[in-house]
Design a protein around this motif. Structure first.
Motif, PDB file in Angstrom:
ATOM      1  N   LEU A 160       0.805  -1.221   0.000  1.00 59.01           N
ATOM      2  CA  LEU A 160       0.000   0.000   0.000  1.00 59.01           C
ATOM      3  C   LEU A 160       0.840   1.274   0.000  1.00 59.01           C
ATOM      4  N   PRO A 161       0.355   2.303  -0.690  1.00 53.68           N
ATOM      5  CA  PRO A 161       0.972   3.629  -0.532  1.00 53.68           C
ATOM      6  C   PRO A 161       0.613   4.187   0.849  1.00 53.68           C
ATOM      7  N   ASN A 162       1.115   5.351   1.174  1.00 58.05           N
ATOM      8  CA  ASN A 162       0.834   5.935   2.483  1.00 58.05           C
ATOM      9  C   ASN A 162      -0.637   6.352   2.598  1.00 58.05           C
ATOM     10  N   ALA A 163      -1.089   6.597   3.826  1.00 53.97           N
ATOM     11  CA  ALA A 163      -2.507   6.861   4.056  1.00 53.97           C
ATOM     12  C   ALA A 163      -2.698   7.992   5.051  1.00 53.97           C
ATOM     13  N   VAL A 164      -3.807   8.716   4.856  1.00 49.79           N
ATOM     14  CA  VAL A 164      -4.249   9.671   5.869  1.00 49.79           C
ATOM     15  C   VAL A 164      -5.641   9.235   6.327  1.00 49.79           C
ATOM     16  N   VAL A 165      -5.828   9.151   7.636  1.00 50.84           N
ATOM     17  CA  VAL A 165      -7.147   8.870   8.186  1.00 50.84           C
ATOM     18  C   VAL A 165      -7.798  10.230   8.406  1.00 50.84           C
ATOM     19  N   HIS A 166      -8.799  10.529   7.565  1.00 55.40           N
ATOM     20  CA  HIS A 166      -9.358  11.877   7.578  1.00 55.40           C
ATOM     21  C   HIS A 166     -10.409  12.011   8.674  1.00 55.40           C
ATOM     22  N   CYS A 167     -10.661  13.245   9.057  1.00 51.77           N
ATOM     23  CA  CYS A 167     -11.656  13.568  10.087  1.00 51.77           C
ATOM     24  C   CYS A 167     -11.489  12.671  11.314  1.00 51.77           C
ATOM     25  N   PHE A 168     -10.275  12.634  11.819  1.00 53.09           N
ATOM     26  CA  PHE A 168     -10.005  11.745  12.943  1.00 53.09           C
ATOM     27  C   PHE A 168     -10.712  12.249  14.199  1.00 53.09           C
ATOM     28  N   THR A 169     -11.503  11.360  14.820  1.00 47.20           N
ATOM     29  CA  THR A 169     -12.176  11.710  16.085  1.00 47.20           C
ATOM     30  C   THR A 169     -12.004  10.586  17.101  1.00 47.20           C
ATOM     31  N   GLY A 170     -11.039   9.701  16.858  1.00 45.51           N
ATOM     32  CA  GLY A 170     -10.874   8.531  17.722  1.00 45.51           C
ATOM     33  C   GLY A 170     -10.105   8.843  18.995  1.00 45.51           C
ATOM     34  N   THR A 171      -9.739   7.772  19.702  1.00 44.75           N
ATOM     35  CA  THR A 171      -9.037   7.898  20.980  1.00 44.75           C
ATOM     36  C   THR A 171      -7.540   8.085  20.749  1.00 44.75           C
ATOM     37  N   LEU A 172      -6.855   8.433  21.819  1.00 41.29           N
ATOM     38  CA  LEU A 172      -5.399   8.570  21.749  1.00 41.29           C
ATOM     39  C   LEU A 172      -4.758   7.233  21.360  1.00 41.29           C
ATOM     40  N   GLN A 173      -5.276   6.136  21.925  1.00 41.36           N
ATOM     41  CA  GLN A 173      -4.722   4.818  21.599  1.00 41.36           C
ATOM     42  C   GLN A 173      -4.896   4.515  20.114  1.00 41.36           C
ATOM     43  N   GLU A 174      -6.044   4.858  19.570  1.00 35.84           N
ATOM     44  CA  GLU A 174      -6.277   4.634  18.130  1.00 35.84           C
ATOM     45  C   GLU A 174      -5.332   5.502  17.300  1.00 35.84           C
ATOM     46  N   ALA A 175      -5.151   6.740  17.728  1.00 34.15           N
ATOM     47  CA  ALA A 175      -4.218   7.630  17.018  1.00 34.15           C
ATOM     48  C   ALA A 175      -2.818   7.023  17.017  1.00 34.15           C
ATOM     49  N   LYS A 176      -2.398   6.499  18.154  1.00 38.95           N
ATOM     50  CA  LYS A 176      -1.060   5.907  18.244  1.00 38.95           C
ATOM     51  C   LYS A 176      -0.924   4.700  17.315  1.00 38.95           C
ATOM     52  N   THR A 177      -1.985   3.907  17.221  1.00 40.35           N
ATOM     53  CA  THR A 177      -1.955   2.748  16.315  1.00 40.35           C
ATOM     54  C   THR A 177      -1.713   3.203  14.872  1.00 40.35           C
ATOM     55  N   TYR A 178      -2.429   4.244  14.466  1.00 42.09           N
ATOM     56  CA  TYR A 178      -2.250   4.751  13.101  1.00 42.09           C
ATOM     57  C   TYR A 178      -0.861   5.354  12.905  1.00 42.09           C
ATOM     58  N   LEU A 179      -0.410   6.110  13.884  1.00 41.94           N
ATOM     59  CA  LEU A 179       0.917   6.736  13.761  1.00 41.94           C
ATOM     60  C   LEU A 179       2.000   5.664  13.660  1.00 41.94           C
ATOM     61  N   ASP A 180       1.843   4.569  14.402  1.00 38.67           N
ATOM     62  CA  ASP A 180       2.817   3.472  14.347  1.00 38.67           C
ATOM     63  C   ASP A 180       2.900   2.855  12.958  1.00 38.67           C
ATOM     64  N   LYS A 181       1.805   2.909  12.231  1.00 38.94           N
ATOM     65  CA  LYS A 181       1.797   2.377  10.865  1.00 38.94           C
ATOM     66  C   LYS A 181       2.358   3.379   9.865  1.00 38.94           C
ATOM     67  N   ARG A 211       3.019  14.802  11.271  1.00 39.94           N
ATOM     68  CA  ARG A 211       2.071  13.776  10.791  1.00 39.94           C
ATOM     69  C   ARG A 211       0.630  14.282  10.798  1.00 39.94           C
ATOM     70  N   MET A 212       0.479  15.588  10.900  1.00 39.74           N
ATOM     71  CA  MET A 212      -0.846  16.167  11.022  1.00 39.74           C
ATOM     72  C   MET A 212      -1.237  16.917   9.749  1.00 39.74           C
ATOM     73  N   MET A 213      -2.501  16.755   9.340  1.00 41.85           N
ATOM     74  CA  MET A 213      -3.062  17.604   8.288  1.00 41.85           C
ATOM     75  C   MET A 213      -4.388  18.154   8.794  1.00 41.85           C
ATOM     76  N   ILE A 214      -4.867  19.212   8.147  1.00 42.40           N
ATOM     77  CA  ILE A 214      -6.121  19.816   8.593  1.00 42.40           C
ATOM     78  C   ILE A 214      -7.102  19.914   7.437  1.00 42.40           C
ATOM     79  N   GLU A 215      -8.360  19.938   7.790  1.00 46.64           N
ATOM     80  CA  GLU A 215      -9.430  19.915   6.789  1.00 46.64           C
ATOM     81  C   GLU A 215     -10.685  20.506   7.416  1.00 46.64           C
ATOM     82  N   THR A 216     -11.555  21.034   6.542  1.00 42.62           N
ATOM     83  CA  THR A 216     -12.836  21.500   7.082  1.00 42.62           C
ATOM     84  C   THR A 216     -13.898  20.407   7.045  1.00 42.62           C
TER      85      THR A 216
END
Ligand SMILES: [Zn+2]
Length: 276
Positions: A160-181, A211-216
């Motif tokens: 897979l190419p790289n990924a952004v999980v958009h409109c992130f509203t999850g927990t800190l643990q979930e954020a860490k899981t994504y960042l680890d990937k 590792r942060m992006m912003i969106e409306t």
């Protein structure tokens, strides 16, 4: 505490990685919405494709504003019930256009279940396959489906190419899981909703800026800190890309850094990630 409402938006550029400009809420004034965003230093902007039809519309709009508007091409899990082999072929063709920079949004949404879960999974897997083939980055949507979403995605992780999980509203643990990937996370006006999304404060505080992006996610996800006087009559509840600096302002406030630093770093990330 939310960021103050009197914000001086300096002369830096903001990049909005997610706008639903083909939403019918923008039917009558899409061009004016784009102009207001440009006037607020919000450019480039990336239009989110959620179906084959509006991915096509997004790509056409992007052609009208070269270097300002870009688009993604994908099928939202809500629309997975309409997906078939032909839709993937259509997305593939759109993704050959230089202004169509990303595969998505795609993923799983077990919150509202507008499409059966089995079809959501099939549709998501087909788009992961497409991203691996096309080698354009992924624009991901995950709601109330964290475990299943990750197990499906991980099956593809090598190709897979790289990924952004958009409109992130999850927990800190979930954020860490994504960042680890190695993923990026996209943040919306949800960061200023201290009632509904209070937990995002610790997520933002933890997030590495690179590792942060912003969106409306306009017209949805209106930031809570938008000045009342910038809201248009008859559109008081409609979010616009011009309001992106308010998202950046909340992040700057939580991280106790300069607004310009948020604008500059998230723009740099987006330009690199999407090859804008
Ligand atoms: Zn989404």
């Amino acid at each position: 505490m939310a960021a103050t409402t009197s914000i001086t938006f300096m002369n830096v550029m903001y990049t909005d990685i997610g706008i639903n400009l083909t939403s019918k809420q923008f039917n009558h004034d899409a061009a004016a919405v784009v102009q207001r965003a440009i006037g607020a230093n919000v450019q480039p902007m990336i239009l989110t494709g959620t179906s084959t039809a509006n991915s096509r519309q997004g790509a056409a709009l992007a052609q009208q504003y070269p270097g300002v508007l870009f688009a993604t091409a994908g099928i939202h899990p809500h629309d997975a019930r309409h997906f078939n082999e032909e839709s993937i072929n259509e997305l593939r063709l759109l993704l050959l256009q230089p202004a169509v920079v990303s595969v998505g949004e795609c993923g799983l949404d077990f919150d509202r279940d507008f499409s059966p879960r089995s079809l959501q999974e099939e549709c998501y897997e087909a788009q992961l396959q497409l991203a691996a083939e096309i080698k354009k980055p992924l624009f991901l949507h995950e709601r109330a489906a964290f475990a299943r979403f990750n197990s499906i995605t991980d099956n593809f992780s090598t190709g897979l190419p790289n990924a952004v999980v958009h409109c992130f509203t999850g927990t800190l643990q979930e954020a860490k899981t994504y960042l680890d990937k190695g993923y990026y996370l996209g943040f919306t006006g949800a960061v200023s909703d201290v009632k509904r999304f209070a937990h995002l404060k610790e997520v933002i505080a933890y997030m590495p800026m690179e590792r942060m992006m912003i969106e409306t996610d306009a017209p949805y996800m209106m930031p809570k800190n938008v000045d009342r006087q910038v809201l248009l009559p008859h559109h008081e509840r409609r979010n616009e890309p011009a309001f992106l600096p308010y998202v950046a302002a909340t992040i700057a406030h939580i991280k106790n850094i300069a607004l310009a630093d948020v604008a500059i770093q998230t723009t740099m990330n987006a330009k690199k990630f999407f090859a804008l």
